[in-house]
Design an enzyme around this catalytic site. Structure first.
Site, PDB file in Angstrom:
ATOM      1  N   LYS A  47       7.571 -13.076   1.480  1.00  0.00           N
ATOM      2  CA  LYS A  47       7.278 -13.725   0.191  1.00  0.00           C
ATOM      3  C   LYS A  47       8.460 -13.569  -0.766  1.00  0.00           C
ATOM      4  O   LYS A  47       8.829 -14.509  -1.477  1.00  0.00           O
ATOM      5  CB  LYS A  47       6.009 -13.124  -0.430  1.00  0.00           C
ATOM      6  CG  LYS A  47       4.752 -13.436   0.382  1.00  0.00           C
ATOM      7  CD  LYS A  47       3.547 -12.573  -0.027  1.00  0.00           C
ATOM      8  CE  LYS A  47       2.485 -12.621   1.072  1.00  0.00           C
ATOM      9  NZ  LYS A  47       1.457 -11.566   0.924  1.00  0.00           N
ATOM     10  N   ARG A 105       0.830  -1.190   0.000  1.00  0.00           N
ATOM     11  CA  ARG A 105       0.000   0.000   0.000  1.00  0.00           C
ATOM     12  C   ARG A 105       0.876   1.256   0.000  1.00  0.00           C
ATOM     13  O   ARG A 105       2.005   1.225   0.514  1.00  0.00           O
ATOM     14  CB  ARG A 105      -0.910  -0.009   1.232  1.00  0.00           C
ATOM     15  CG  ARG A 105      -2.088  -0.944   1.087  1.00  0.00           C
ATOM     16  CD  ARG A 105      -3.005  -0.543  -0.034  1.00  0.00           C
ATOM     17  NE  ARG A 105      -3.775   0.625   0.335  1.00  0.00           N
ATOM     18  CZ  ARG A 105      -5.081   0.622   0.592  1.00  0.00           C
ATOM     19  NH1 ARG A 105      -5.777  -0.501   0.509  1.00  0.00           N
ATOM     20  NH2 ARG A 105      -5.714   1.733   0.924  1.00  0.00           N
TER      21      ARG A 105
END
Ligand code: 26V
Length: 826
Positions: A673, A560
């Site tokens: 990730k 974001r």
């Protein structure tokens, strides 16, 4: 070659063959959807395929439900306003082991699995990290055979779709349900009434006891929609239950009685608006009434559902904590605490002290932030109007709590005021994080540093009062979606090297360490990375019409858009390189070819974030066309970053940008990730970066920037960003270049809003960390030039980050907080 995604072990109770799969697919299309194969649209095909796959999960799901209810084991109920699920079909195929059968079956019909799968619209029922974490957690709970249910809201519109108009963010609605979802099971028969407004009354019951009842002013129906959550490599299939708001029949009655048809229909709209759209603000709560309605709506429905549908009839609720633990995902569901009190005291006639004891044993609270402005408060006026009984209960909880504080700290009135659930200024309001802390057994942060800062700063008074309430559970990500599914090339390489056990036991990636020394393994690893880049380049050409080179370093910052995350710092580095080239200080041919990729949505009302997006796009436009930089430096900013894009982008990354100001990012999960997919991190000592750094080792991580205590010192000393600007030629060069209008057709005021803030306030110390960041990027350049050493580091990143499996997070929750046990389905 043995592929993980084949998942040859089948856990379906009805083993599928290509023949049976095909006949089920054709049956679905023809007899359930009424569509002839010859005339089927891509959506028809997707619906039929999804329903076919779903069919192979249902028996296990129903067996799971009966196993879990029969045993009466303790369950975990995860209460979350968001679940950012991502595409469902590939995950279902992985879990059921049906991928190859499906592929072959469709191929025999002349159809392509990937093409059909591409039509899926992902359910974007989350904003970012918090919602995606919830999705990873329910995947792990299912995989680990834990009796668990996820409760949330079935928003009709997910997180907005982002487009760029002249480089500026525009938002479009996300009607993800417009074609229906093949994955949901509606249960109007199990709808729950949820009340609002009204008033409270005292009365004396038949036994002569003084009691209170809440006379609701109006009410809506909460209709549950169930979604299967298949575990990997197990028969266990858990449930995600999302609530949808529907007007009650009372509205129909009003139509007839009042004769005011329009007003009745308007009232219906008001009721059904509750689950209409997810709030796209992800850090500054606006105190909007509809948001509080959403929170109470899903929480009241979930508690009622668990108590009335899951617990056996007549269950003694003073033992509810033996059968369930409600995990509060941030403060959004915290109104559940007074709601359970209301049920126990008002509805069941349990005495207050017992009820409070039980309630505190039933809830646990996870905090996901450190920013003071992100802590939710609800004005007393609003809460009292919408939920009058709950406000009374909160006041009583507070009164007793403050008595406890005053007893523990006699004479320390300042402390009592600091710790009160009710804040007095600027308006009287309920501090939801305090209510959560008081009403829970355990409070956890989401990374070591974050939990430490919660104890020492944000919730310091509470940790002094109740030190043993505080614990840490470092976040994790599911290796099914974020490695096995999204990076089949790497998954296969790993499986060939160490077997497939890693998918459920990610620490086994440690066994890859020796392969980092193996030149042929390194070369295969590079081949996988290169193929992933090709795949990404193809996707982005199709999806966004952006042309990218595949043979470049992929430097990626996706998250974001927030000032504290410091996309500006990344941008200043790019502008610096350009500026140095323009000045002749740097030869473009000396720059390692790089694609700097951004992906970021800004909250629609967050002006600064939107200006930064416009600035990134403006810089991209110039840099990408600068003749000097051709083939050397390019910015890619695909719009609408979401889970689907993440799954393609992360496996292609070389460099992971995790550059938030130390002490601001609670954990981060993107950071995990990337490392797991073999990207090296350039990052600060913030959130879970600290743990990544400790695990992978200094040689394999580009660390830079102020530490959290140093940040505190700089701020305390009176931070002056202007001094950094004046004192640093290359920083001044970059900022001056932006201010000169070089990226805005000569308009010198275009980015005034951003620049004046940077030079005047710079709340997140971008300028203070600038030089350290540029220096770290110079080290990246040098390191990347040695591809053998780089791939060795990348492989070690994979091998050493197995800790960040969400299975490990869930095990920590089980050991430290929930104390629930697996109930395997036989
Ligand atoms: C806050 C609000 C405020 C009111 C309106 C709607 C809304 C929706 C979401 C949020 C959550 C903000 C907190 C959050 O997302 N925290 C992130 O949680 C991640 C998972 O623990 C963590 O990795 C990130 O560092 C943290 O920023």
């Amino acid at each position: 070659m043995h592929t993980v995604t084949e998942n040859t072990q089948r856990f379906s109770s009805s083993p599928a063959t290509v023949e049976s799969f095909t006949s089920e697919f054709v049956r679905q299309l023809r007899y359930e959807q009424g569509v002839d194969l010859g005339f089927a649209s891509s959506d028809d095909l997707y619906q039929a395929l999804a329903r076919t796959v779903r069919r192979y999960m249902i028996d296990n799901w129903l067996d799971t439900l009966s196993t879990q209810t029969a045993k009466g084991a303790k369950a975990v109920a995860y209460l979350s306003a968001e679940y950012l699920m991502g595409p469902q079909l590939p995950n279902a195929l992985l879990a059921t082991g049906l991928a190859e059968v499906a592929r072959d079956s469709l191929a025999a019909l002349g159809l392509d699995l990937d093409e059909i799968g591409a039509t899926e619209v992902e359910p974007g029922l989350g904003n970012g990290g918090l919602g995606r974490l919830a999705a990873c957690f329910i995947d792990s709970l299912a995989t680990m055979d834990i009796p668990a249910v996820g409760y949330g809201i079935r928003y009709e519109y997910g997180i907005f779709r982002q487009t760029f108009v002249d480089g500026r963010q525009a938002e479009q609605p996300d009607p993800w349900l417009s074609k229906g979802s093949p994955w949901e099971f509606a249960h109007p028969d199990m709808a729950v009434e949820v009340g609002f407004h009204g008033h409270t009354e005292r009365y004396t019951d038949a036994a002569g006891v003084e009691r209170t009842r809440w006379v609701r002013g109006d009410c809506v129906l909460a209709v549950p929609y169930n979604y299967m959550v298949p575990g990997y490599g197990t028969k266990n299939v858990n449930t995600l239950r999302l609530w949808s708001a529907k007007a009650t029949n009372a509205f129909d009655l009003q139509i007839f009685n009042a004769g005011d048809y329009e007003a009745a229909v308007r009232a219906q709209t008001v009721a059904e608006n509750i689950s209409k759209v997810i709030y796209p603000e992800d850090s500054t709560p606006q105190g909007k009434e509809l948001r509080l309605k959403q929170q109470y709506f899903f929480v009241a429905a979930s508690l009622a559902d668990f108590i009335n549908q899951t617990l056996p009839q007549g269950f003694d609720l003073t033992k509810i904590h033996e059968r369930v633990t409600f995990q509060l995902n941030d403060t959004h569901p915290v109104i559940a605490i007074p709601e359970l009190m209301r049920i126990l005291v008002d509805e069941r006639g349990i005495d207050w002290a017992t009820a409070w004891d039980v309630t505190r044993k039933t809830f646990n609270y996870t905090c996901h932030t450190l920013l003071p402005e992100a802590l939710e408060v609800w004005s007393v006026e609003l809460l009292g109007r919408l939920l009058p009984r709950h406000l009374e209960i909160i006041f009583q909880i507070n009164e007793e709590f403050l008595a406890e504080v005053r007893k523990a700290y006699p004479g320390d009135e300042l402390r009592a005021r600091r710790m009160s659930i009710i804040q007095e200024q600027p308006e009287r309001a309920v501090r939801m994080a305090f209510l959560a802390s008081i009403g829970s057994s355990k409070i956890n942060g989401v990374a070591e540093l974050h939990s430490q800062l919660l104890r020492d700063k944000v919730l310091n008074d509470f940790s002094e009062l109740w030190p043993s309430k505080f614990t840490n559970v470092t976040n994790g990500v599911t290796p099914r979606r974020f490695l096995a599914l999204s990076n089949p090339g790497l998954a296969n390489l790993i499986t060939e090297a160490i077997g497939e056990g890693w998918v459920k036991d990610l620490e086994r990636l440690r066994e890859l360490e020796p392969f980092a020394e193996d030149a042929s393994f390194r070369s295969e690893f590079r081949a996988v990375k290169a193929a992933n880049k090709e795949r990404f380049v193809e996707l982005i050409a199709q999806r966004d019409g952006i042309e990218l080179p595949a043979d470049a370093m992929y430097d990626v910052m996706v998250k974001r858009l927030h000032e504290y995350k410091r996309q500006m710092l990344k941008l200043l580095h790019v502008v610096t390189l350009y500026d140095r080239v323009l000045r002749g200080e740097l030869r473009a041919s000396d720059i390692t070819p790089r694609v700097v990729t951004f992906g970021a949505k800004a909250a629609p009302g967050y002006k600064m974030a939107k200006e930064i997006i416009a600035l990134i796009n403006a810089v991209a436009k110039v840099v990408n066309h600068a003749p000097e930089l051709q083939g050397r430096l390019q910015i890619a900013f695909p719009a609408n970053y979401n889970v689907t894009l993440a799954e393609k982008l992360i496996p292609a990354a070389d460099l992971s940008e995790q550059i938030s100001l130390a002490g601001k990012e609670a954990s981060g999960t993107g950071n995990m990730k990337f490392a797991l997919n073999g990207a090296l991190t350039i990052g600060t000592l913030d959130g879970a970066n600290v743990e990544i750094y400790d695990l992978v080792g200094d040689e394999h991580f580009f660390l830079f920037g102020l530490t959290e205590p140093q940040v505190a010192d700089v701020v305390d000393a009176g931070y002056k960003p202007g001094a950094y600007y004046e004192g640093n030629r290359s920083l001044k060069g970059a900022i001056d270049l932006i201010a000169s209008g070089a990226f805005s057709n000569g308009d010198r005021n275009a980015f005034e809003f951003v620049l004046s803030d940077l030079l005047g306030k710079d709340r997140f110390l971008v300028l203070a960390d600038y030089q350290a960041y540029v220096d770290a990027q110079d080290k990246v350049e040098v390191a990347y030039a040695d591809q053998e050493a780089w791939s060795r580091s990348a492989i070690l990143n994979v091998a050493r980050t197995g800790f960040f499996s969400s299975d490990r997070s869930i095990q920590d929750y089980l050991d430290r907080i929930w104390h629930a046990k697996p109930q395997p389905v036989r």
